[in-house]
Scaffold this active site. Structure first.
Site, PDB file in Angstrom:
ATOM      1  N   TYR D 101       0.852  -1.191   0.000  1.00 12.44           N
ATOM      2  CA  TYR D 101       0.000   0.000   0.000  1.00 12.44           C
ATOM      3  C   TYR D 101       0.888   1.241   0.000  1.00 12.44           C
ATOM      4  CZ  TYR D 101      -2.904   3.758   1.843  1.00 12.44           C
ATOM      5  OH  TYR D 101      -3.540   4.961   2.015  1.00 12.44           O
ATOM      6  N   GLU D 189      -3.994   7.276  -3.337  1.00 14.75           N
ATOM      7  CA  GLU D 189      -3.596   5.948  -2.880  1.00 14.75           C
ATOM      8  C   GLU D 189      -3.302   5.031  -4.054  1.00 14.75           C
ATOM      9  OE1 GLU D 189      -6.208   5.163   1.211  1.00 14.75           O
ATOM     10  OE2 GLU D 189      -6.793   4.225  -0.672  1.00 14.75           O
TER      11      GLU D 189
END
Lengths: 289, 379, 289, 379
Positions: D101, D189
């Protein structure tokens, strides 16, 4: 005493596994410098010469070893990043040997370090040596001797020349420091003069300047106002043509400013003993000690 | 590295700065065509890396395309300060209300980029700085924030009163600083920055010097290099990673380190000789650099003796010795070599030379005196 | 005393010739605030209401008038630049009324001001008023009264509501300050609590919070540890749904964090008197004075 | 404003971040064509502003182009969390070695952009943060310097050991921060950031939320707005400069100031009513805003009474009163109005209302109680 480095200096070498980094790390270790760590991204976990731990990052290196200084041998493109990384890892002294740093990178590095109150020496410099105590950089140790003359220079090999002349004439040095030949550098003549003046193991100071800029003129004013120890000085580039960059990015006569004649005149006015040629250093220093 | 005006104005245009129309050409016929497109009334400007083009006759106004062609015929091929004019810029002749100066330089003293403006444009800014320093306004840019909007406005208010012109000028100043940063410049200038009677602010001439250390990471800028405008030996030296400047003497110098190289030249003079060049083989040298250095020095037919002055630090004496030996293997050097070698790996270096039948000195004064004497002997 | 502003505050109005800037400048002047200058680029040399000089730049305005504070009414796109210009002109206090500033602009403004040790109030705030002394911003003066209750609020009109309730009940204020509804602001609850605690003309404090973020929770901890004066508080947004921005960029419940219930609980734990509705302020304050 | 995945990945690609091939489509036939071009083995992903697309059946793997077309037929038009799927992204199914991530958010506490990475990718990062916070690594970026090279490297070393992957990840992290800045994001993101068995690091999914306050100066980003994915009343409100959120109650609220608007809703509840909406007409209102506000509120058929709660500051009571009067002139309002008006230009405002035969209260509690009672009466 000595200035900036001594036996308590605990050094990280940034770029320890490169050609220059490894060669000079060996030389520093051999001289007795406390080389406590190296940094090369991707080589974390290895050991240099079977004893110096290598880390991926400066933060890890400093955390693991309590290092308080770093010396940089990484390529020019990465050197400003390496200085900033060292600054963020909070070492007190950073010596950048690498030459060819873009000057705009330096404009960004300077305030970063100033905020953290970190001393940078260089870039594009040979580093420094406090004979008998510690060596950080590439000044050949064999030419140095312990003693009481402080030397500061904008040049590399010209520094060696002078140190060599001093040593072979029996005059040892407290600290020899090359501040670098770029237009923007971390530590200048005045910083070194101030430190030598305060150092009770330094009796006299040699200043090796060159054409370009006004640092020598300002240093001369500083000497006249603040330095009570004898100072002798040299300016390289008396035969340099104006408007051409003489190797060093900082060694350029702009218009009629920054000439050797102008700087030598400033030295004379400040009571600095002026060398006509490098070999004069011995005579001038001996006269003053 | 310096860019030509036509290259610099292209970069300004890309950044959104208003520059007059126009194009570059290298034949009188192409100039005529451009002038026709621009309506005939044009200025023809020599593209060389030299100041004082106007005084040298390298900038001419034309009223018609035919006249522009004539001017181009005169300017193309002319020499300005030793440089041949290969190209001219053809731009429309502008109506001018005011001329100002805008520039950005790296300032050693403040260790920052400094943006400078002056309402005295179109003239030599160093002269303005010397005679009427109060007419130059400066801002030292904090690189952490870049040139701030109010700083650009404040400078623009020193050039204009009319808010419409002020805002245009502030925009140009901000963009000029952006180009300074993005091109890795050490100097960028618009001189003159003009306003027209209709109230438009434009960059009439542009100058851009790039920090050589930036070129490695700025391939688009590097590609603008015009080799034809430089000394071939200096081009070769640069490509080999050497720092070389040709001078007029007869003692060829090959030194490691710029300071020592300058001191060596000074010492040649001190002992009554004349250096033929400045040459720094740099730190961390490899033998091939030395080979190239010798090749470049010996190209100069004035050279009567070659002096090596090497003090090993990051440069290793053995590398230099190997380079000398390799060079001698490859080509015959007809002038005497005086080699001074000391410092890092000194013993190894001297051994390599001795194995090849060469000898080396260790004292600088001795070596310089000897080289000067040999050059005199040969002259 | 009072906090942040008083009769010695010398104010520049940035954007004095705009619709809002001119309207509220008149109101501030009428209230007695020392409005010493205005700034509108291109209108330098004019006078506002025939008496307040207008300058092209903040630097000129401050140099000419010795101003020590500024208030900003310029459009959102230029507001961060205006704050920075005021900071560079070195006023001690900047009050930014403008709403709609990009939050990334604020991340750049904050360190710029921190380096210069300058207080920013706002943005997206109604400013502040020290009744009887000075008013900077847009809080309607008619609803205020001199007194000894300090008020700090993340909101604008809700502040007026509370001030109005206090004043009509005979409770005057030392200073009323709206700190703004954005996620990144210059002055927070704790800054104001600290100042009110130190202000010997403030006897009790009203805190008007809202959903989103953790500033109220931190303020509650601060109150428990450092504030000896009585504090009462309110949290707006008890009926707000999670994940939706309730007008203010900062008023948003993220997941289960930043709810009114959580904040009211933190208030209670810290001994802060919790209002169920705005009108409770009078009763709660009277109980504590 | 949120971007769709296919829009966000386009921005990443422009910035030089490796993203898998692929394209967006709004018909099963177009999906089939894209899948054919990509070799058949693809993933078809619903493009809606909602999390949990996978669980809702909005993300499907296909082995052939025909299967991709079938999946598209199922996904296009489906509802996910109340939103209709209008478009799908078709991308090659990647071989995945690891999932990480990487994200950048504006952090209120540090007042900086914070770059976060975690080797736990492909899952809900808030869950990782709650359960295993030690697996999340953060750097709060000093905006004066931007994300520093060593900071990006340090974060990348938390994701990978192999220096080749580390350098790729560091490059992606740096570029992601650049996109964060250049797009005016409040959140960006990549989840998951994958490495392939061949040793390539790629952005497999991307999410980008833009700060609404940036849109005025970022027309290219603003142009990406997908109005079909938003509530029409909220779109109209935004275009009028109002802040509006629809709720389920029957007391329409029109308030100036977000804090007072929330407090008004809370007070409606306090007095036993239920707010129909949050509506802030903002500061510096002009009468037209009030007209639009009334129009939007009355669209909601649940609304049985409308409460104005205005405390004038930068908003002037006379502007609001003029707006109410104008709105009543233009359209008939069938539900009762309760108006509370106090503060700046209060007297002028009340006069305007009275001239039109309207009355105004000055106490908030009185007004709310009255509106709640009227709504109950009408219900």
């Amino acid at each position: 005493m000595s200035i900036f480095i001594d036996e308590k200096t605990k050094l990280v070498v940034q770029g320890i596994t490169g050609r220059d980094g490894s060669f000079h790390s060996s030389q520093m270790i051999e001289y007795g410098t406390q080389v406590v760590a190296g940094v090369t991204p991707g080589k974390g976990g290895q050991k240099f010469e079977d004893k110096v731990p290598v880390f991926n990052t400066m933060a890890e290196a400093v955390e693991a070893t309590g290092a308080n200084a770093s010396v940089i041998y990484v390529p020019a493109t990465f050197a400003a990043d390496a200085i900033i990384e060292a600054g963020d890892a909070d070492v007190a002294l950073i010596v950048c040997i690498t030459e060819g740093l873009p000057v705009q990178d330096m404009t960004r590095v300077i305030p970063f370090l100033a905020e953290r109150n970190i001393r940078l020496i260089g870039p594009n410099c040979p580093g420094l040596i406090s004979p008998g105590k510690s060596k950080v950089g590439i000044i050949p140790a064999t030419i140095c001797a312990e003693g009481r003359v402080g030397l500061v220079s904008r040049s590399g090999t010209l520094t060696y020349e002078i140190v060599h002349q001093l040593t072979t004439s029996g005059i040892g040095q407290s600290t020899c420091i090359g501040i670098g030949g770029d237009p923007i550098i971390g530590t200048n003549f005045i910083d070194c003069l101030e430190a030598f003046q305060a150092d009770d193991e330094t009796d006299a100071i040699v200043m090796m300047g060159e054409i370009g800029g006004t640092d020598e003129q300002k240093a001369a004013e500083y000497v006249a106002a603040n330095v009570t120890k004898p100072v002798v000085g040299f300016i390289a580039g008396q035969t340099a043509p104006p408007g051409r960059r003489m190797g060093h990015a900082g060694a350029i006569i702009s218009g009629s400013a920054g000439t050797a004649a102008e700087k030598m005149e400033a030295f004379r006015k400040a009571g600095i003993g002026v060398m006509e040629r490098p070999a004069d250093v011995v005579k001038l220093i001996k006269e003053r000690l | 590295m310096n860019l030509h005006e036509y290259q610099a104005r292209e970069l300004l245009k890309e950044a959104g700065i208003a520059v007059p129309d126009g194009d570059v050409a290298d034949t009188p016929e192409a100039v005529e065509k451009i002038a026709e497109r621009l309506g005939g009334k044009v200025v023809v400007k020599a593209q060389v890396h030299a100041g004082g083009r106007g005084k040298a006759g390298g900038v001419k106004l034309a009223d018609t395309a035919a006249e522009a062609k004539e001017h181009a015929r005169a300017i193309l091929g002319m020499e300005i300060k030793g440089l041949t004019v290969e190209k001219v810029l053809v731009a429309p002749a502008e109506d001018i209300a005011t001329e100002s100066y805008v520039g950005v330089i790296v300032d050693r003293e403040s260790q920052r980029a400094v943006v400078m403006v002056s309402p005295e444009g179109g003239v030599d800014i160093e002269e303005v700085a010397a005679k009427t320093p109060e007419k130059i306004f400066k801002v030292a840019v904090d690189p952490r924030y870049g040139l701030l909007a109010h700083e650009a406005m404040g400078l623009a208010f020193e050039l204009f009163d009319d808010i419409k012109l002020v805002r245009q000028a502030a925009g140009i100043i901000s963009k000029l600083y952006q180009v300074f940063v993005s091109s890795g410049a050490s100097l960028i200038e618009i001189n003159p920055l003009v306003s027209t009677p209709e109230g438009t602010v434009k960059a009439l001439d542009a100058k851009l010097g790039v920090d050589d250390n930036e070129l490695g990471r700025k391939p688009k800028i590097e590609a603008l290099r015009d080799l034809s405008s430089e000394d071939p030996s200096e081009v070769d030296a640069r490509e080999a990673g050497l720092s070389f400047i040709k001078l007029d003497g007869n003692v060829g110098c090959c030194v490691n380190g710029a300071g020592l190289a300058m001191a060596t030249m000074d010492l040649v003079k001190y002992y009554g000789g004349d250096p033929a060049n400045f040459l720094d083989i740099g730190g961390s040298s490899n033998p091939q650099k030395v080979v190239t250095a010798l090749e470049i020095i010996t190209r100069d037919k004035n050279v009567k003796a070659i002096l090596f002055n090497i003090f090993g630090g990051i440069t290793r004496c053995d590398d230099v010795a190997n380079g000398i030996v390799t060079a001698l293997d490859q080509t015959e050097i007809k002038v005497p070599l005086v080699i001074r070698l000391t410092g890092t790996n000194e013993a190894e270096g001297i051994k390599i030379l001795e194995d090849r039948g060469l000898s080396a000195l260790t004292d600088m004064d001795d070596a310089v005196e000897k080289a000067v004497a040999m050059a005199k002997e040969a002259a």
